[in-house]
Design a protein around this motif. Sequence first.
Motif, PDB file in Angstrom:
ATOM      1  N   GLU A 233       0.830  -1.211   0.000  1.00 37.82           N
ATOM      2  CA  GLU A 233       0.000   0.000   0.000  1.00 37.82           C
ATOM      3  C   GLU A 233       0.864   1.261   0.000  1.00 37.82           C
ATOM      4  OE1 GLU A 233      -2.512  -0.331   3.362  1.00 37.82           O
ATOM      5  OE2 GLU A 233      -3.791  -1.911   2.512  1.00 37.82           O
ATOM      6  N   HIS A 234       1.924   1.278   0.788  1.00 33.69           N
ATOM      7  CA  HIS A 234       2.808   2.443   0.816  1.00 33.69           C
ATOM      8  C   HIS A 234       3.539   2.615  -0.520  1.00 33.69           C
ATOM      9  CE1 HIS A 234       1.945   3.160   4.953  1.00 33.69           C
ATOM     10  NE2 HIS A 234       2.542   2.067   5.404  1.00 33.69           N
ATOM     11  N   ILE A 235       3.926   1.505  -1.137  1.00 35.12           N
ATOM     12  CA  ILE A 235       4.592   1.593  -2.440  1.00 35.12           C
ATOM     13  C   ILE A 235       3.626   2.127  -3.492  1.00 35.12           C
ATOM     14  CG2 ILE A 235       5.656   0.234  -4.274  1.00 35.12           C
ATOM     15  CD1 ILE A 235       6.864  -1.545  -2.148  1.00 35.12           C
ATOM     16  N   ALA A 236       2.364   1.717  -3.437  1.00 32.86           N
ATOM     17  CA  ALA A 236       1.365   2.250  -4.361  1.00 32.86           C
ATOM     18  C   ALA A 236       1.161   3.747  -4.143  1.00 32.86           C
ATOM     19  CB  ALA A 236       0.051   1.494  -4.194  1.00 32.86           C
ATOM     20  N   ALA A 237       1.147   4.177  -2.883  1.00 37.87           N
ATOM     21  CA  ALA A 237       1.039   5.608  -2.607  1.00 37.87           C
ATOM     22  C   ALA A 237       2.258   6.365  -3.127  1.00 37.87           C
ATOM     23  CB  ALA A 237       0.869   5.835  -1.105  1.00 37.87           C
ATOM     24  N   ASP A 238       3.435   5.763  -3.005  1.00 39.50           N
ATOM     25  CA  ASP A 238       4.642   6.405  -3.516  1.00 39.50           C
ATOM     26  C   ASP A 238       4.584   6.542  -5.032  1.00 39.50           C
ATOM     27  OD1 ASP A 238       7.623   7.157  -3.235  1.00 39.50           O
ATOM     28  OD2 ASP A 238       7.628   5.510  -4.687  1.00 39.50           O
ATOM     29  N   TRP A 280       7.080  14.936 -19.167  1.00 40.10           N
ATOM     30  CA  TRP A 280       6.810  13.861 -20.129  1.00 40.10           C
ATOM     31  C   TRP A 280       7.867  12.783 -19.954  1.00 40.10           C
ATOM     32  CZ3 TRP A 280       9.355  11.597 -24.316  1.00 40.10           C
ATOM     33  CH2 TRP A 280       8.558  10.755 -25.102  1.00 40.10           C
ATOM     34  N   ASP A 281       7.432  11.547 -19.779  1.00 39.30           N
ATOM     35  CA  ASP A 281       8.357  10.429 -19.611  1.00 39.30           C
ATOM     36  C   ASP A 281       7.978   9.233 -20.457  1.00 39.30           C
ATOM     37  OD1 ASP A 281       6.073   9.692 -18.355  1.00 39.30           O
ATOM     38  OD2 ASP A 281       6.989   9.166 -16.445  1.00 39.30           O
ATOM     39  N   GLY A 282       7.115   9.421 -21.407  1.00 42.11           N
ATOM     40  CA  GLY A 282       6.732   8.307 -22.277  1.00 42.11           C
ATOM     41  C   GLY A 282       5.812   7.298 -21.613  1.00 42.11           C
ATOM     42  N   GLY A 283       5.155   7.673 -20.533  1.00 43.89           N
ATOM     43  CA  GLY A 283       4.244   6.756 -19.850  1.00 43.89           C
ATOM     44  C   GLY A 283       4.878   5.894 -18.794  1.00 43.89           C
ATOM     45  N   LEU A 284       6.149   6.172 -18.434  1.00 43.89           N
ATOM     46  CA  LEU A 284       6.835   5.341 -17.444  1.00 43.89           C
ATOM     47  C   LEU A 284       6.200   5.473 -16.067  1.00 43.89           C
ATOM     48  CD1 LEU A 284       9.165   3.472 -16.716  1.00 43.89           C
ATOM     49  CD2 LEU A 284      10.592   5.503 -16.361  1.00 43.89           C
ATOM     50  N   LEU A 285       5.854   6.708 -15.657  1.00 43.02           N
ATOM     51  CA  LEU A 285       5.250   6.901 -14.341  1.00 43.02           C
ATOM     52  C   LEU A 285       3.885   6.230 -14.257  1.00 43.02           C
ATOM     53  CD1 LEU A 285       6.157  10.634 -13.580  1.00 43.02           C
ATOM     54  CD2 LEU A 285       7.321   8.560 -12.844  1.00 43.02           C
ATOM     55  N   VAL A 286       3.127   6.289 -15.328  1.00 46.02           N
ATOM     56  CA  VAL A 286       1.809   5.630 -15.337  1.00 46.02           C
ATOM     57  C   VAL A 286       1.966   4.124 -15.216  1.00 46.02           C
ATOM     58  CG1 VAL A 286      -0.271   5.244 -16.701  1.00 46.02           C
ATOM     59  CG2 VAL A 286       0.796   7.511 -16.655  1.00 46.02           C
ATOM     60  N   GLN A 287       2.960   3.575 -15.904  1.00 43.45           N
ATOM     61  CA  GLN A 287       3.213   2.133 -15.811  1.00 43.45           C
ATOM     62  C   GLN A 287       3.623   1.745 -14.391  1.00 43.45           C
ATOM     63  OE1 GLN A 287       6.329   0.767 -18.375  1.00 43.45           O
ATOM     64  NE2 GLN A 287       6.222  -1.341 -17.641  1.00 43.45           N
ATOM     65  N   ASN A 288       4.487   2.551 -13.768  1.00 41.94           N
ATOM     66  CA  ASN A 288       4.896   2.256 -12.394  1.00 41.94           C
ATOM     67  C   ASN A 288       3.704   2.296 -11.439  1.00 41.94           C
ATOM     68  OD1 ASN A 288       7.538   2.033 -13.262  1.00 41.94           O
ATOM     69  ND2 ASN A 288       8.052   4.154 -12.742  1.00 41.94           N
ATOM     70  N   ALA A 289       2.818   3.261 -11.629  1.00 48.62           N
ATOM     71  CA  ALA A 289       1.651   3.360 -10.762  1.00 48.62           C
ATOM     72  C   ALA A 289       0.724   2.163 -10.945  1.00 48.62           C
ATOM     73  CB  ALA A 289       0.898   4.663 -11.057  1.00 48.62           C
ATOM     74  N   ARG A 290       0.547   1.723 -12.172  1.00 48.18           N
ATOM     75  CA  ARG A 290      -0.318   0.562 -12.406  1.00 48.18           C
ATOM     76  C   ARG A 290       0.292  -0.709 -11.821  1.00 48.18           C
ATOM     77  NH1 ARG A 290      -2.095   1.670 -18.762  1.00 48.18           N
ATOM     78  NH2 ARG A 290      -3.518   3.412 -18.321  1.00 48.18           N
ATOM     79  N   GLU A 291       1.611  -0.887 -11.978  1.00 47.73           N
ATOM     80  CA  GLU A 291       2.263  -2.072 -11.400  1.00 47.73           C
ATOM     81  C   GLU A 291       2.176  -2.053  -9.883  1.00 47.73           C
ATOM     82  OE1 GLU A 291       6.206  -2.110 -12.863  1.00 47.73           O
ATOM     83  OE2 GLU A 291       5.653  -2.817 -14.874  1.00 47.73           O
ATOM     84  N   ALA A 292       2.355  -0.881  -9.283  1.00 51.77           N
ATOM     85  CA  ALA A 292       2.258  -0.792  -7.821  1.00 51.77           C
ATOM     86  C   ALA A 292       0.843  -1.096  -7.345  1.00 51.77           C
ATOM     87  CB  ALA A 292       2.691   0.600  -7.359  1.00 51.77           C
ATOM     88  N   ALA A 293      -0.160  -0.616  -8.079  1.00 52.98           N
ATOM     89  CA  ALA A 293      -1.547  -0.926  -7.705  1.00 52.98           C
ATOM     90  C   ALA A 293      -1.826  -2.417  -7.849  1.00 52.98           C
ATOM     91  CB  ALA A 293      -2.506  -0.112  -8.570  1.00 52.98           C
TER      92      ALA A 293
END
Length: 410
Positions: A233-238, A280-293
Motif C-alpha cells: 500500500e505504501h509503495i502504491a502511494a509512492d 513527459w516520460d513516455g508513460g513510465l510513471l503511469v506504468q509504475n503506478a499501475r504495477e504498484a496498484a
Amino acid sequence: YETLFEQDLLSAADCDQIAVINGYADCAGLTEALLNSEGITDPPQGDTEDNESTETIIQPKHQGFLTAELNWTLSPRVVTMGRAGAAQLQAARLELRSNQAQLVLQVVEAYGRAYQAQQSLQVVETQAELAAAHVADTQLLRDAGVVTEDAVLRARLELARLQGQLSDLQRRLSATTRALALAMGSKLAAQTALAPLPAIPITDPEDDSDWISDALNARPDAAAAQARARAAEHIAADAALQFLPSFSVTGALNWTDQPAGFDSQQTSWWLGVGASLPLWDGGLLVQNAREAASRKRQARRRSEAVQEQIAASIADARDGWRAAREAVPIAELERDLALESHRLLGLRYGAGEARQLELLDGRAVLQAAELSLLQRRLDLQIAAVRLLASLGALNQWLEPLLEAGDSSEQ
C-alpha cells in the motif's frame, strides 16, 4: 627572495620571469640590482615608450583546499518509502519467526516418533524375554511327555516373530534418532533415553471462531502477510506521489589555507533551492503506478489467502486432535480386555483347561493391544502439538518446559 628560495617557493624559472616583468634580462640582473639596493619598482630606462612600474604577485606553489557540499531532497515520497521499508523489515522478521515455529514443530514431531520407537522397543523386548523363557519351559514339558512337538514349534515361532519385530524396531529407533538429531542440528548419543512428552492441556471450545481470531493475532505468518500488504500500500502511494514536484536544497562551503584573490578571505560558500516536475516520460510513471496498484491487490489477496489457510489448518488440526482423543479410550479398553483375557488363560492353563497354543495367542493379543495403546497416546500428543502450532501457541507451551528442570532431559 632568499627566504623564498630557501623555502622552495621560488624557482630559477620563476626568478627569470619576475626579472623580465621588472625590465631585467634575467634573474642574475635582478639579483645584482637587489644587491645594489635598487628597487624593483624602478627598472632601468629602456627604449620603450611606457616605462610604468608593474606590480608583481607571487603565488605559492602548494595550497590546500577543503570543500563541504550539501544536497538535501525534499519530497513527500520520503515518508511513503520509509514506511514501506519499515513494513518490509517487519515482514522479514515475522517470516523468520514463522520459520522458527515450523522448525520447532518438526523437532517435536521427530522427538515423538523417536520416543514411540523407544517405548515400542521396550515392550517388545519384555515380550521377547517372556517368549524365550516360554520356549525353554515348553522344551522341558516336551521332554517330560506333557506336550507334543507342535507346542515347541509354536513357541519357537512366537519367539522368532518377536525377534523380527525387535530388529525392525531397532532400525526404526536408529532412523528416528538420526532424524531427531538432524532436526535439532546436533548429535545424540546412541543410548540416549528420551523422556515422555509432557501433558498438553487443551480445552475444546464450542465455537472455533475464538481459536481463529486468537491464531490470526498470534501466528507470525499471518502478521507477516499483513505487513507485506501494508508495504505494498505504501509503495502504491509512492507511485502516485511520483507525479508531484520534488524540491532540493544544495550548497557548498569552500576553505583554503592561502588567500585566493586580492583580499584576505579564505572561505566561500553558496546555497541554492531547486524544484523539478516531470512533464513527459513516455508513460513510465503511469506504468509504475499501475504495477504498484497491481502488487497492492496481490498482497491483499495473499493476506486473505493466508488467513483462509490458517482457518483451514486449525480445522484440520482440531479434527485430528479430536479423533486421536476419542481413540485413546478405545485402545485402553482393548488393552484391559486383552490383559484380562491373558490372565484368565493363565489360570485355565494352570488348571489344565487351556492349551499352550491358546496362551501364546493371548500373549500376542496383549502385546498388540499394548503397542496400539502406546501408539494412540503418542498420536494424541502429536495431534495436540500440531493443534498448538496451528494456533500459534507452541512456544508458549515449550518455554516453561525449557526453563524448568534439567536441560538435557528436556
